[in-house]
Design an enzyme around this catalytic site. Sequence first.
Site, PDB file in Angstrom:
ATOM      1  N   SER A 112      49.387 -39.287   9.575  1.00  0.00           N
ATOM      2  CA  SER A 112      50.523 -39.461   8.679  1.00  0.00           C
ATOM      3  C   SER A 112      50.393 -38.537   7.458  1.00  0.00           C
ATOM      4  CB  SER A 112      50.631 -40.943   8.288  1.00  0.00           C
ATOM      5  OG  SER A 112      51.813 -41.185   7.603  1.00  0.00           O
ATOM      6  N   ASP A 162      58.860 -44.316  16.099  1.00  0.00           N
ATOM      7  CA  ASP A 162      58.408 -44.145  14.706  1.00  0.00           C
ATOM      8  C   ASP A 162      59.627 -44.165  13.770  1.00  0.00           C
ATOM      9  OD1 ASP A 162      57.383 -43.226  12.275  1.00  0.00           O
ATOM     10  OD2 ASP A 162      55.977 -41.865  13.235  1.00  0.00           O
ATOM     11  N   HIS A 193      54.850 -45.999  14.019  1.00  0.00           N
ATOM     12  CA  HIS A 193      54.123 -45.043  13.174  1.00  0.00           C
ATOM     13  C   HIS A 193      52.618 -45.312  13.199  1.00  0.00           C
ATOM     14  CE1 HIS A 193      54.091 -41.900  10.129  1.00  0.00           C
ATOM     15  NE2 HIS A 193      53.338 -42.652   9.347  1.00  0.00           N
TER      16      HIS A 193
END
Length: 216
Positions: A112, A162, A193
């Site tokens: 991320s 996501d 995610h």
Amino acid sequence: MAFLTFRHRFIASQIATQSGASNITLLMLHGTGGTETDLLDMGRVIAPEATLLSPRGKVLENGMSRFFRRLAEGVFDLDDLKLRTHELADFITAAADAYQFDREHMVAVGYSNGANIAASLMLSVPKMLAGAILFRPMLPLTPDVPPALADVPVLISAGQYDPIVAATQTAQLADMLRSSGAHVTQITQPSSHALTQADVEAARVWFAEQFTVPTR
Ligand code: MLT
């Protein structure tokens, strides 16, 4: 070590083998709200022979550590991103000197926000990374100078559901890396995610294919 300007963990490779993976250092880069310890176990699974360097992002957003500032979800402060990218590059160079690891064989593993600064490093700082595993990344910036990434292997692992990174954003990054010469493998997990076991297993297999030289 006061001159190493990021809080971090460093774990030297404990295994001396001929397989080729033991001279690699994995640069572990956590997601928003993470710390330098979050991804260490995952690093060990992906590359048991590798050295691990894991810094903690210095930017605080409501008490959560990140590697660069954002103005809103997915909207990045580009001046801060550029500054933080070079600050991280300087830290890596200083750490390589201090710990005596080979900076030419560094592979980033980012999740991320950590994947986004890893992508920024690849796109902005020449010859910084020998490869990258990027979980749930997006294109963080458009570089001023086209990066030279000939044959640099990159794994991008996206989440089909996501809510933070749209498929088009993953594709923008993959296109940018490919047009710079990188050898991009793109996979999509049937997940959101968050990281899953399937991400880690796919990364382990990919890493072994890319970086392990078979012994005779
Ligand atoms: C995050 O939550 O960390 C975002 O999805 C990625 C970023 O801000 O870099």
